[in-house]
Design a protein around this motif. Sequence first.
Motif, PDB file in Angstrom:
ATOM      1  N   MET A   1       2.330   5.906  -2.740  1.00 19.27           N
ATOM      2  CA  MET A   1       1.135   5.210  -2.270  1.00 19.27           C
ATOM      3  C   MET A   1       0.360   4.662  -3.468  1.00 19.27           C
ATOM      4  SD  MET A   1      -2.031   6.475   0.150  1.00 19.27           S
ATOM      5  CE  MET A   1      -2.997   7.091  -1.230  1.00 19.27           C
ATOM      6  N   ARG A   2      -0.159   3.458  -3.306  1.00 21.71           N
ATOM      7  CA  ARG A   2      -0.983   2.853  -4.342  1.00 21.71           C
ATOM      8  C   ARG A   2      -2.345   3.542  -4.372  1.00 21.71           C
ATOM      9  NH1 ARG A   2      -0.619  -2.224  -6.701  1.00 21.71           N
ATOM     10  NH2 ARG A   2       0.900  -2.859  -5.115  1.00 21.71           N
ATOM     11  N   TRP A   3      -2.811   3.849  -5.599  1.00 19.78           N
ATOM     12  CA  TRP A   3      -4.072   4.578  -5.725  1.00 19.78           C
ATOM     13  C   TRP A   3      -4.722   4.238  -7.064  1.00 19.78           C
ATOM     14  CZ3 TRP A   3      -7.089   7.011  -2.457  1.00 19.78           C
ATOM     15  CH2 TRP A   3      -8.102   7.840  -2.930  1.00 19.78           C
TER      16      TRP A   3
ATOM     17  N   LEU B   1       0.807  -1.211   0.000  1.00 21.31           N
ATOM     18  CA  LEU B   1       0.000   0.000   0.000  1.00 21.31           C
ATOM     19  C   LEU B   1       0.843   1.266   0.000  1.00 21.31           C
ATOM     20  CD1 LEU B   1      -2.729  -0.994   2.632  1.00 21.31           C
ATOM     21  CD2 LEU B   1      -2.817  -1.242   0.149  1.00 21.31           C
ATOM     22  N   TYR B   2       1.977   1.250   0.688  1.00 19.98           N
ATOM     23  CA  TYR B   2       2.798   2.454   0.833  1.00 19.98           C
ATOM     24  C   TYR B   2       4.261   2.054   0.851  1.00 19.98           C
ATOM     25  CZ  TYR B   2       5.000   6.504   3.070  1.00 19.98           C
ATOM     26  OH  TYR B   2       5.816   7.560   3.370  1.00 19.98           O
ATOM     27  N   ALA B   3       5.091   2.822   0.155  1.00 21.25           N
ATOM     28  CA  ALA B   3       6.541   2.601   0.136  1.00 21.25           C
ATOM     29  C   ALA B   3       7.223   3.937   0.333  1.00 21.25           C
ATOM     30  CB  ALA B   3       6.979   1.960  -1.191  1.00 21.25           C
TER      31      ALA B   3
ATOM     32  N   PHE C   1       1.301   3.577  -8.421  1.00 20.69           N
ATOM     33  CA  PHE C   1       1.879   4.283  -7.284  1.00 20.69           C
ATOM     34  C   PHE C   1       2.074   5.746  -7.642  1.00 20.69           C
ATOM     35  CE2 PHE C   1       2.972  -0.032  -6.106  1.00 20.69           C
ATOM     36  CZ  PHE C   1       2.805  -0.009  -4.733  1.00 20.69           C
ATOM     37  N   TYR C   2       1.629   6.632  -6.740  1.00 18.82           N
ATOM     38  CA  TYR C   2       1.752   8.073  -6.911  1.00 18.82           C
ATOM     39  C   TYR C   2       2.569   8.640  -5.765  1.00 18.82           C
ATOM     40  CZ  TYR C   2      -1.959   7.908 -10.422  1.00 18.82           C
ATOM     41  OH  TYR C   2      -2.694   7.643 -11.541  1.00 18.82           O
ATOM     42  N   GLU C   3       3.266   9.737  -6.054  1.00 16.90           N
ATOM     43  CA  GLU C   3       4.000  10.436  -5.010  1.00 16.90           C
ATOM     44  C   GLU C   3       3.026  11.130  -4.060  1.00 16.90           C
ATOM     45  OE1 GLU C   3       6.640  13.084  -6.929  1.00 16.90           O
ATOM     46  OE2 GLU C   3       8.088  11.528  -7.478  1.00 16.90           O
TER      47      GLU C   3
END
Length: 565
Positions: free
Chosen positions: A358-360, A343-345, A366-368
């Motif tokens: 984050m995955r969206w 979900l988040y890196a 993944f977006y900043e």
Amino acid sequence: MGDARVFAQVPRKRIDAPTAAELLPHPRNSANLAPPTKAQKAKRQAAAHLGTFAERYDAWRLAASGWFARLDLAPDLAEDIGSRRWLRGLGTMVGLGAVALAFWPDFTPLEARPAMPQGADVASEMRSQMILPLALGADSGRRMGPTAAVIPLKSAPERPQIQLMVTLAPGDSFASMLRRAGVAAGDIDRAAALVGQAVAVGDIAAGTQMDLLLGRRPAPGAPRPLDSLAFRARFDLELELTRPGAGTIAEDGTPVVPSGPLALKRNIIRVDETPLRVRGVVGSSHYRSMRQAGVPASAVQEYLKALDAQIDMDREVSSADEFDIIIAYRRAATGERQAGQLLYAGIDRSGRPRTQLMRWGSEGRFYEASGVGEQRRGLLAPVPGAVTSNFGMRRHPILGYNRMHAGIDFKARYGTPIVAVSDGRVSAAGRAGGCGIAVRLEHGGGLATRYCHMSQMAVRSGQQVRRGQVIGYVGSTGLSTGAHLHYEMYRGGRAINPASVQFVSRAELSGTELVDFRRQLNRLKEISVGEALKDLAPLPNEVKEPVREIEKAETARSAKPATPL
């Protein structure tokens, strides 16, 4: 006295060394001037014959080598395709293949003497030493011969019930599994219909274990009825099929014979879906540090892949930085745990976030943290090979005249996987004239790529692909002199040099979608580290009553408050 001659013995004198050295060449010269013996003559004649034969052999070998070189039986089939020389080489290859097939060995099994004698007596002795489960009616082991005191039974008694555990194998069906277990056909149809009311029978995951209870046969040789069936259909659902009376004991201590139709019981399992957050120092190895912190291997690989598309992991991440990862996680009240997708890196430096992804969205990109999905790293190479021909004018190797080379050629072996350089959608997949089997991807923003001369495609038209996904395999279809990849890039419909593109811009969030994105990001970052690893506190209706007396005593002892000293 007469004229008699008297010979007096003259004493011999030893020859000194200088005199002997002067006299030594004389006997040697005499030996050389002597006529040759028969043995010497034979040796000289044999040496002369061997020298003549060696000269003849060398001349013949050189002539044969020149003849074979002029014949050129095995030319390079990648050159001069269709010429007489190429056809001669093709004939040589086919002929050698036919000879190889003609000498192919036979696969007839060889007869050999068995390692041990065979026979009924030997088989009986082997069976007597086997250990088989008695619950399944085993007849192995040593047996004594019957005497007159033994009364033979008319028929062997059967167990009234049989408990089994079966596993749904990959590619198997629910009905086939029950049929092999010995369940009656009517009960199989009834069980499949009841289970289908809760979950699709085809959606039951392979490897699911099921507890079966088979009842007494209605007639000798008939299949056993299904008294109960219990299994975990989903992570949050357990199904149980029972027949009235199954598993109950009468007042006299005998088991009740189940009767009536099967009924379905759904056991909803409470599941907590708090994501799992793990933080730690990168250290000397990013991968090992995350694995030691307890992150699943699949999540680590997805984390590194997502960050590698944005930053240079080797240069921009130091050993003192901290990794921050959040993955989907589910905890069941029964104790089972299940890790999901990333979900988040993130990467933190000196306590401040440096990179946050984050995955969206429905596509799972993944977006900043700012909502921009710009891919900062350079495009992936479609194959791991060297560039053999650059973008620009060149002489075509087959057509023989100069024309525009609207792409880059990569050296690669036949069958090498070809990957997408960035996320995109397959706009065309199939044969494209001289390009052979080709795949074209649309990456958005007017940017497109095409991959030519494939031997086989791995995607279809209209399919969404991700960066690094395999879309085909290297081949030599179309106008090609050998296995390689011809890679093209287009911007606004015009061919451009792929080496001139440094990054690909993805979609940018705005408006309410950007607000929702940041709200979800803040919600994820509020999760405490390791909170999902705690056990769920059981609810009052989830506490099972002890069955055995020793369990009751232990429960009472643990519930009793400690007496203060």
